[in-house]
Design a protein around this motif. Structure first.
Motif, PDB file in Angstrom:
ATOM      1  N   PRO B 117      46.478   6.720  35.261  1.00 33.71           N
ATOM      2  CA  PRO B 117      46.284   6.672  33.807  1.00 33.71           C
ATOM      3  C   PRO B 117      44.824   6.921  33.445  1.00 33.71           C
ATOM      4  O   PRO B 117      43.912   6.409  34.100  1.00 33.71           O
ATOM      5  CB  PRO B 117      46.735   5.260  33.427  1.00 33.71           C
ATOM      6  CG  PRO B 117      46.802   4.490  34.681  1.00 33.71           C
ATOM      7  CD  PRO B 117      46.954   5.450  35.809  1.00 33.71           C
ATOM      8  N   THR B 118      44.626   7.715  32.413  1.00 35.46           N
ATOM      9  CA  THR B 118      43.269   8.042  31.993  1.00 35.46           C
ATOM     10  C   THR B 118      42.703   6.879  31.181  1.00 35.46           C
ATOM     11  O   THR B 118      43.461   6.044  30.684  1.00 35.46           O
ATOM     12  CB  THR B 118      43.282   9.294  31.107  1.00 35.46           C
ATOM     13  OG1 THR B 118      44.109   9.007  29.974  1.00 35.46           O
ATOM     14  CG2 THR B 118      43.852  10.484  31.851  1.00 35.46           C
ATOM     15  N   PRO B 119      41.390   6.829  31.049  1.00 33.62           N
ATOM     16  CA  PRO B 119      40.796   5.801  30.180  1.00 33.62           C
ATOM     17  C   PRO B 119      41.346   5.900  28.763  1.00 33.62           C
ATOM     18  O   PRO B 119      41.559   4.882  28.100  1.00 33.62           O
ATOM     19  CB  PRO B 119      39.300   6.146  30.205  1.00 33.62           C
ATOM     20  CG  PRO B 119      39.101   6.937  31.463  1.00 33.62           C
ATOM     21  CD  PRO B 119      40.378   7.640  31.745  1.00 33.62           C
ATOM     22  N   VAL B 120      41.620   7.133  28.315  1.00 36.54           N
ATOM     23  CA  VAL B 120      42.165   7.304  26.974  1.00 36.54           C
ATOM     24  C   VAL B 120      43.520   6.617  26.875  1.00 36.54           C
ATOM     25  O   VAL B 120      43.832   5.924  25.894  1.00 36.54           O
ATOM     26  CB  VAL B 120      42.314   8.802  26.637  1.00 36.54           C
ATOM     27  CG1 VAL B 120      42.980   8.974  25.273  1.00 36.54           C
ATOM     28  CG2 VAL B 120      40.969   9.494  26.666  1.00 36.54           C
ATOM     29  N   ALA B 121      44.363   6.786  27.922  1.00 37.78           N
ATOM     30  CA  ALA B 121      45.683   6.179  27.912  1.00 37.78           C
ATOM     31  C   ALA B 121      45.575   4.665  27.820  1.00 37.78           C
ATOM     32  O   ALA B 121      46.288   4.013  27.047  1.00 37.78           O
ATOM     33  CB  ALA B 121      46.455   6.588  29.170  1.00 37.78           C
ATOM     34  N   LEU B 122      44.651   4.092  28.600  1.00 34.62           N
ATOM     35  CA  LEU B 122      44.465   2.638  28.571  1.00 34.62           C
ATOM     36  C   LEU B 122      44.010   2.181  27.192  1.00 34.62           C
ATOM     37  O   LEU B 122      44.518   1.196  26.649  1.00 34.62           O
ATOM     38  CB  LEU B 122      43.440   2.221  29.632  1.00 34.62           C
ATOM     39  CG  LEU B 122      43.927   2.346  31.073  1.00 34.62           C
ATOM     40  CD1 LEU B 122      42.787   2.058  32.042  1.00 34.62           C
ATOM     41  CD2 LEU B 122      45.097   1.411  31.329  1.00 34.62           C
ATOM     42  N   ALA B 123      43.079   2.920  26.622  1.00 31.11           N
ATOM     43  CA  ALA B 123      42.582   2.551  25.299  1.00 31.11           C
ATOM     44  C   ALA B 123      43.678   2.666  24.256  1.00 31.11           C
ATOM     45  O   ALA B 123      43.791   1.842  23.341  1.00 31.11           O
ATOM     46  CB  ALA B 123      41.402   3.444  24.922  1.00 31.11           C
TER      47      ALA B 123
END
Lengths: 677, 283
Positions: B117-123
């Motif tokens: 998961p990308t940082p964007v997905a986590l955010a």
């Protein structure tokens, strides 16, 4: 040299001339109305039979009969079709137009079979000026061949002049480009539509009358299937270009003559010549398939214009329904209330119901058209006959799944119409060259003449036991479909049906999904065919799985499936038995026989009004009667863009975008142009 | 400034003799909203189709996240992290709003099994409230598809119509279904094609706030919108297309002062957001 001339000039061009006439009729109607007329050949067949009736049976002078058929009957058929059916299809989805015109095809074939019963008498339609020949380069050429060639050239010239030199023709071409714009410029689309259907019917009739004398068999089915040749030629012209269509006709004529030449001359030894001989009847189908694969295909489609309203029953509801179904089957098989003949027939109905279920998955959920399902059933039967009951059943299902995937591969990028054509071509190839009369594999002989004997599963040989096996298999597949529908794969399929382009932008691999759907549907159809073969036990063969021939042909089967609804599995519960009982009702009440035979065709034609099928319609009307708190009536929807722009059916999102781009519909555009830059 | 998330280099699309997109250069940075404006027919949607792979460019190159995606197939680009909505609605009409989003979630789970998961997905997930802002990728395994779907419906504010068939929703809500469905793929780049059309004023206001929140996750957003004041308010960069080519690129202030834009749209008058909006409404 002499025979070379005969093969590649006389025979080839005679055939090409007839194909060109038939195909140009197809192109004229498709180009002006956007409806691809599967019944084109059937109309030609019907008119050719009418011509036989008048000139041979009633002894009218040939020329009077010809004038009556070509200039009264054919245009009248075209006019009635346009007024009663085609005009209502202007906004219909492609799938609907396919079903309706196939319904028309089936109805014409049944009607001709009723008026001119087959079997008892052999009819012959003589060539024009039979026996008279003319010498060309020292070769005797029949007058008929000369007439065919002259006719084809005349048709080409007349169409060219009509479309390019007359006001009417210019209007017709304007309608092709854009229905609304044409109407704005004072063209009456309705009148154009009538004219084009009358013209199309006349060309079909002309082709029918010209080809009937040189066909080996003068029967409704043989003559109707001939239109496949026209499909192939018209497809070379991409259903638009008349010159390319004529070229396609010539290619087809030469291809057939080449096969004939190899066969007659024994070129390449016995084996090659035999194959060439067997393939001759399939030449148009092969060409059609090749052309469809080579055609440049559309880009990913946008939103489907069709609205699907079928209910989504829960697994629980379906499970209860299927318990009732199996219990009902047990009562029918066991109680003795129903005669043996009827039980036999109902068993066939259950097996064919399974074939219908394959369409529920593929077309109902996934939106993919296939006319090859009866063909897959035939493969299933063939395998179970060859390999024995248990191993054959498993192998049949697996082989069908594999063949289904293989057939789908070239068809992946095709849209509805091309998919219907190519799957139909495949089914016809199967029933002719794989397990039919010209089977390339002579080992399939008893099957290919309808004389194979198939064993049932050991331990379940009894009629009641096997009847229950089929009923349980049917119920299990219904439940499987329900699980699929309510699950992730079913949602994916419906999403793909509703908007392929949105699916792609969600990371869905359309190719893989379509292949899965085709493979699974082919496996289900194969299972149905294998069970059907086991149920019949004797006299199993090609006639059980043919698209148009035999007692329960495949195209009407598909029609009945669609009419009872393929967006829900419930349709097949009723559709299967109804399909097999129709002819039975005819034998119980002879007065109804004709109506029963016509029913599938007529029902298909009537489908234009009701794309979800009868069951979906009934279910929806119940649902609509009871608005609940959870499902308030929907607010009216504001259309985002004009609903219709193109000439042929609804435009896809892509087309709208392109049109938008091309027309430069304005956002301050006028000001932009007016301002100095 | 860091490397752009998306970069188009001299992209041209021809339909026969008609040039729909003419040598367009365009870039989108992560965590920012870029506006793409211009009249109908200027090539905005065609540009979207090129980016998402529905339309192959005649010439030119596309880079996404530093990789050349010019030849990548459409579904691969979606899997790489490009999501979009459509100007002409492409909802799955026979499915409910919830099922529309669920299809997106399920699809991502099918192709995203191995993907980190990308940082964007986590955010983004933190934004929906499914996970804590400080959570790492390890918590993602516990989220059910249904939970994620409902959280996304909640995020865009359409929970109240979750069980309604998508083709029975009014346009404004259907556009939000498309947005939630696109978010289900946890995109790093989001392309929105006239998302605010069909929305009333208060809905547009809520929508604008949502876009700001989304950009805050680090997502790059490319916005095609006729509501020019909205574009000027939200975007850090605006690109003006006309007849398929880029007329001007820059900050909203620069674009509004650009001579070419003024000449093309308003004669010699100085351009104001209101004036452009007026033109828009008159079309």
């Amino acid at each position: 040299m002499e025979t070379f001339f005969q093969f590649f000039i006389v025979f080839a061009l005679q055939a090409a001339g007839i194909y060109a006439v038939a195909a140009s009729g197809l192109v004229v109607t498709y180009a002006t109305s956007g409806v691809f007329n599967f019944a084109h050949g059937a109309i030609g067949m019907f008119c050719a039979f009418s011509y036989w009736e008048l000139s041979q049976n009633r002894g009218w002078p040939s020329w009077i009969a010809l004038v009556v058929v070509l200039f009264v009957e054919a245009p009248l058929i075209g006019l009635v079709l346009d007024r009663v059916i085609m005009r209502r299809l202007a906004d219909a989805s492609t799938i609907t137009t396919i079903v309706v015109t196939i319904g028309l095809l089936v109805a014409f074939v049944q009607l001709a079979g009723m008026i001119w019963p087959q079997g008892s008498t052999t009819r012959v339609l003589p060539e024009f000026f039979v026996g008279d020949t003319v010498k060309v380069f020292g070769i005797n050429v029949s007058y008929h061949a000369v007439i065919v060639l002259i006719t084809a050239i005349l048709v080409a010239v007349v169409l060219r002049v009509l479309l390019y030199e007359t006001r009417l023709g210019v209007a017709m071409r304007a309608v092709v480009d854009n229905r609304e714009l044409g109407a704005l410029n004072g063209v009456h689309p309705d009148r154009i539509s009538s004219v084009s259907w009358m013209l199309g019917s006349m060309l079909a009739a002309l082709a029918g009358v010209l080809i009937a004398p040189i066909l080996p068999q003068f029967t409704p089915v043989a003559l109707t299937l001939l239109v496949i040749s026209a499909y192939a030629a018209a497809m070379v012209g991409r259903l638009r270009s008349l010159p390319l269509t004529f070229l396609g006709a010539v290619i087809l004529g030469e291809f057939e003559s080449l096969l004939n030449w190899i066969d007659t001359k024994g070129i390449g030894g016995h084996t090659v010549a035999d194959v060439a001989n067997d393939l001759q009847t399939s030449a148009p189908v092969i060409l059609l398939f090749v052309v469809l694969i080579l055609l440049p295909q559309d880009r990913v489609a946008g939103r489907s214009s069709r609205r699907y309203n079928a209910p989504t029953p829960s697994l629980r509801t379906m499970a209860m329904a299927m318990v009732a179904y199996v219990a009902g089957a047990y009562v029918i098989a066991q109680s003795g209330w129903v005669s043996k003949t009827t039980v036999d027939q109902l068993g066939v109905g259950i097996a064919l119901g399974i074939v219908m279920l394959s369409l529920v998955l593929l077309t109902g959920y996934g939106g993919q058209v296939s006319l090859a399902q009866p063909g897959f059933a035939g493969i299933g039967a063939l395998v179970v006959w060859k390999m024995g009951p248990v191993g054959g059943l498993v192998a049949g299902v697996v082989i069908c799944a594999a063949v289904g995937v293989l057939v789908a591969l070239p068809a992946l990028k095709m849209r509805d119409l091309y998919l219907a054509l190519s799957t139909m071509a495949f089914a016809l190839f199967l029933e002719t060259n794989i397990y039919g009369e010209n089977a390339l594999f002579k080992q399939f002989l008893p099957f290919s003449v309808g004389n194979a004997s198939v064993r049932r599963i050991p331990g379940l040989e009894g009629d009641t036991a096997f009847f229950m096996v089929m009923a349980v298999a049917f119920a299990l597949i219904v439940l499987l479909l329900t699980v699929i529908r309510n699950g992730s794969f079913g949602r994916r399929l419906q999403a793909m049906r509703d908007s392929p382009s949105a699916c792609v932008t969600l990371g869905l691999d359309l190719t893989a999904t379509k292949l899965q759907a085709f493979g699974l549907a082919a496996a289900i159809a194969g299972l149905g065919g294998a069970l059907l073969a086991m149920w019949k036990e004797t006299s199993v063969g090609v006639a059980d799985f043919s698209l148009l021939k035999g007692p329960l042909p495949g195209l009407p089967l598909v029609l009945v499936a669609v009419v009872f609804g393929i967006t829900t599995a419930f349709g097949a519960v009723i559709g299967g038995p109804v399909f097999v009982l129709l002819p039975l009702i005819g034998t119980w009440y002879p007065a109804l026989e004709n109506i029963m035979n016509l029913a599938p065709g007529l029902a298909g034609i009537g489908l234009g009004q009701n794309p979800d099928g009868a069951v979906g319609q009934v279910a929806e009307s119940f649902a609509r009667d009871e608005p609940s708190a959870d499902h308030p009536p929907p607010p009216p929807r504001v259309p985002v863009v004009p609903e219709r722009v193109g000439a042929a059916g609804r435009p896809t999102a892509e087309e709208i975008r392109e049109l938008d781009d091309v027309l430069g519909l304005s956002w301050g555009r006028c000001e932009t142009k007016a301002a100095p830059r | 400034m860091s490397e752009p998330l998306l970069e188009l280099q001299e992209v041209t699309v021809r339909f026969g003799g008609h040039v729909a997109v003419d040598s367009v250069d365009l870039s989108v940075d992560p965590g920012t909203i870029t506006g793409l404006i211009g009249p109908n027919g200027a090539g905005k949607t065609t540009t979207f189709n090129v980016i998402t792979g529905l339309q192959a460019p005649t010439t030119g190159h596309l880079h996404f996240g530093g990789k050349d995606i010019t030849r990548a197939r459409a579904h691969r680009r979606a899997q790489a992290g490009i999501g979009r909505t459509f100007q002409r609605l492409e909802v799955f009409g026979s499915l409910t709003a919830r099922e529309n989003v669920l299809v997106g979630v399920e699809l991502r789970r099918r192709w995203g099994r191995r993907a980190k998961p990308t940082p964007v997905a986590l955010a983004l997930l933190a934004e929906t409230g499914l996970i804590q802002p400080s959570s790492g990728p390890e918590v993602l395994g516990g989220i059910l598809a249904r939970e994620e779907t409902d959280a996304l419906l909640d995020l865009v504010g359409i929970s109240h119509v979750a069980n309604t068939r998508a083709d029975e929703l009014p346009t404004g809500l259907a556009r939000l279904v498309e947005l939630a469905r696109a978010l289900a793929t946890r995109p790093r780049l989001l392309l929105l094609d006239e998302p605010a059309s069909g929305q009333d004023e208060s809905e547009t206001e809520a929508f604008a706030q949502l876009l700001v929140r989304l950009a805050g996750t680090g997502m790059g957003i490319l916005l095609v919108e006729h509501d020019v004041p909205l574009v000027m308010q939200l975007c850090s960069k605006v690109c003006v297309l006309d007849f398929g080519s880029v007329l001007a690129t820059g900050t909203p202030a620069e674009v509004q002062a650009d001579k070419a834009v003024i000449d093309a749209y308003l004669g010699a008058e100085p351009v104001s957001a209101e004036a452009i909006e007026h033109l828009d409404a008159g079309a």
